[in-house]
Design an enzyme around this catalytic site. Structure first.
Site, PDB file in Angstrom:
ATOM      1  N   GLY A 162      98.504  12.313  80.024  1.00 39.02           N
ATOM      2  CA  GLY A 162      98.435  13.613  80.685  1.00 39.02           C
ATOM      3  C   GLY A 162      97.119  13.794  81.406  1.00 39.02           C
ATOM      4  CG  HIS A 190     102.501  10.399  74.359  1.00 33.97           C
ATOM      5  ND1 HIS A 190     102.747  11.552  73.635  1.00 33.97           N
ATOM      6  CD2 HIS A 190     101.957   9.520  73.486  1.00 33.97           C
ATOM      7  CE1 HIS A 190     102.384  11.360  72.379  1.00 33.97           C
ATOM      8  NE2 HIS A 190     101.892  10.139  72.269  1.00 33.97           N
ATOM      9  CB  SER A 191      98.522  10.905  74.109  1.00 36.84           C
ATOM     10  OG  SER A 191      97.305  10.983  73.401  1.00 36.84           O
ATOM     11  CE1 TYR A 192      91.374   9.703  77.919  1.00 39.39           C
ATOM     12  CE2 TYR A 192      92.454   8.437  79.649  1.00 39.39           C
ATOM     13  CZ  TYR A 192      91.319   9.027  79.127  1.00 39.39           C
ATOM     14  OH  TYR A 192      90.134   8.964  79.820  1.00 39.39           O
TER      15      TYR A 192
END
Length: 376
Positions: free
Chosen positions: A256, A252-254
């Site tokens: 990735g 999720h988010s960072y």
């Protein structure tokens, strides 16, 4: 136990709403959480009595004002409750943080014109919520919280916990009289005066600024000083050494971005062990991270990014990056993308696992929506 492992990489930022999804039995799951800073609003102001002065005098006065110290002087004590109940907050049946009496969401500006105090209150509540989430993961999801480098099977990554804060050690500065040739009686008299002076100064400082905080320093965790380092460390010491035949990532988010960095550093190993990757509102960028052509090709075949969008779940979303297909998570709220897309994510994993077992090329619903990109 099936030889399946899923890896969940956490966000750099998320909102205050907390939601959860029950993990199906028979799966071995690996997750990660991130720090929850969020958007903070507020302001601080200082009021000084009007003084008749010329411009030169005014600018000189302002240059000597320590606004931060002035803010601390009149603020209430930084003494906050250590429970949700003490803050008069609780989570409702939807997993939303609400005030017990008013039912309203969390309010950052609890006290006007006290931005620093509001920030400290926000951080104190955040620590309690963090512990609460850990308890949910342990009790409801049957996960076990352990410290690196122990553990296997079910792994919860925490890529944003990269350092601990400790109080700075006080450095003893020997007095100038220690090495002098002065008589012992004179040195003792000077030392006594010095100690009395320091005592008065410390008392005055405490009176002037009762909320003065301890000086802290950050000690970075060895080989885990950043989210990217943490992901590589967990891969090398746990995932790569596990007997799991199917490894899945949910990033999720960072998280990735951390996964793409993992691929750059461990490309061959990741390709040989990872079956599928689900990204949720990932902030990775294959160009800025300089991911090679072979990595981009692998991501197009084995990854999918569920992004924040007002479109229905799994609706194809256009992308300018030639990495992996993007589909709607069924919500336009960044912090809810993982929870909202979980049903599709686990279907994605199941189909990828079945395709691998049957040695057939995956023809997944998500992948059927992917956008073709020309190699630049």
């Amino acid at each position: 136990m099936r030889n399946d492992v899923s890896v969940f990489c956490g966000p750099r930022k998320c909102g205050s709403n907390l939601v959860g999804a029950r993990i199906p039995r028979g799966k071995v799951i690996t997750t990660a959480r991130g720090s929850s800073t969020g958007e903070l609003e507020g302001h601080a102001s200082s009021r000084l009595p009007p003084q008749p002065c010329s411009w030169g005098q005014s600018s000189d006065l302002l240059s000597r004002i320590d606004l931060d110290e002035l803010m601390k002087k009149d603020e209430p004590p930084l003494d906050f409750p250590d429970t949700l109940e003490g803050f008069e907050y609780a989570f409702n049946e939807k997993g939303q943080l609400r005030h017990i009496k008013t039912g309203e969401p969390f309010v950052f500006n609890y006290r006007e014109d006290l931005h620093r105090w509001n920030q400290k209150r926000y951080e104190a509540l955040g620590e309690i919520i963090t512990k609460y989430v850990y308890e949910l993961l342990e009790k409801d999801c049957n996960l076990k919280k352990i410290s690196i480098p122990e553990g296997y099977g079910v792994i919860v990554l925490n890529p944003n916990e990269n350092y601990i804060e400790v109080e700075k050690p006080k450095i003893h500065v020997p007095s100038s009289s220690d090495s002098s040739d002065e008589p012992a009686e004179k040195r003792e008299r000077k030392d006594k005066v010095s100690k009395e002076t320091k005592k008065r100064r410390d008392f005055y400082e405490k009176y002037r600024n009762p909320q003065r905080e301890k000086e802290m320093m950050q000690l970075y965790i060895r080989e885990n000083g950043s989210p990217e380092e943490h992901a590589v460390y967990v891969w090398d010491h746990f995932i790569a050494q596990s007997a799991a035949e199917n490894v899945f990532f949910v990033a999720h988010s960072y998280g990735g971005l951390a996964f793409v960095e993992l691929m750059i550093q461990r490309e061959a190993d990741v390709k040989s062990k990872v079956t599928a990757v689900a990204l949720t509102d990932s902030v990775h960028n294959v160009w800025h991270q300089e991911a090679g052509k072979t990595i981009r090709e692998w991501m197009r075949e084995n990854c999918c990014n569920w992004v924040s969008s007002s479109e229905p779940l799994d609706t194809s979303v256009e992308s300018m990056l030639p990495d992996c297909p993007r589909v709607s998570a069924g919500t336009d709220r960044h912090e809810l993308t993982s929870w909202k897309s979980f049903p599709s994510i686990f279907k994605f994993f199941t189909e990828a696992s079945e395709a691998k077992t049957s040695s057939l090329k995956p023809a997944l619903t998500r992948r059927s929506h992917r956008i073709k990109h020309e190699e630049l």
